[in-house]
Scaffold this active site. Structure first.
Site, short mmCIF file in Angstrom:
data_model
loop_
_atom_site.label_atom_id
_atom_site.label_comp_id
_atom_site.label_asym_id
_atom_site.label_seq_id
_atom_site.Cartn_x
_atom_site.Cartn_y
_atom_site.Cartn_z
N HIS A 151 33.77 15.32 56.23
CA HIS A 151 33.48 13.96 55.78
C HIS A 151 32.00 13.89 55.44
O HIS A 151 31.15 13.85 56.33
CB HIS A 151 33.83 12.96 56.88
N HIS A 167 34.40 11.97 48.83
CA HIS A 167 33.49 12.10 49.97
C HIS A 167 34.10 12.86 51.15
O HIS A 167 33.39 13.15 52.11
CB HIS A 167 33.03 10.72 50.44
#
Length: 159
Positions: free
Chosen positions: A80, A65
């Site tokens: 992110h 992620h």
């Protein structure tokens, strides 16, 4: 006498979508700039691209992620993907790069299962943070529609 000027370094949208001020990201860690300053994008497709030419310094091992990239001038960027997406343990993410790879601006680096993210109720607001912000002045550009690898969203210059 332009040779004494500080040169701005541009970073481009890492996803198609809409830009959001980092202070408006609904996550305290990003909104209060604990990890650094930057900009966020609310992506409208399931692909994340490199915002610059650089070297991949980090791909979150299991979760995929988050990705770190250092550009050729030493500016450290953290992408992110989404908020609380770490809780998915990598479900819905596929990395097309590895730590140590060299990337070009606009090169695909992550695929996201957009449908799965919506089903799970994930907020895909994606911060792009300059983690060594203390060394740079940042100038974000806000736009309702940005194109990955094409629209400039952030300029950095050395303090």
């Amino acid at each position: 006498m332009g040779f004494f000027k500080k040169k701005n370094k541009a970073f481009y949208a890492m996803a198609n979508g809409k830009t959001v001020a980092i202070e408006d990201v609904p996550d305290e860690v990003f909104a209060t700039k604990m990890m650094g300053d930057g900009i966020a994008i609310q992506p409208n497709v399931g692909q994340i691209y490199s915002p610059c030419i650089g070297k991949v310094t980090m791909v979150m091992d299991n979760t995929k992620h988050a990705v770190g990239i250092e550009n050729e001038d030493g500016i450290e960027v953290l992408i992110h993907v989404g908020l609380d997406t770490v809780s998915l343990n990598g479900e819905g993410f596929k990395a097309s790069i590895n730590q140590g790879d060299h990337v070009k601006k606009g090169e695909a680096i992550l695929q996201i299962d957009h449908k799965l993210m919506k089903e799970k109720g994930m907020d895909l607001t994606t911060p792009m943070i300059i983690t060594n912000t203390d060394q740079y002045h940042l100038a974000p550009t806000y736009n309702d529609s940005v194109i990955a690898g094409d629209t400039e969203v952030l300029k950095c210059n050395r303090k």
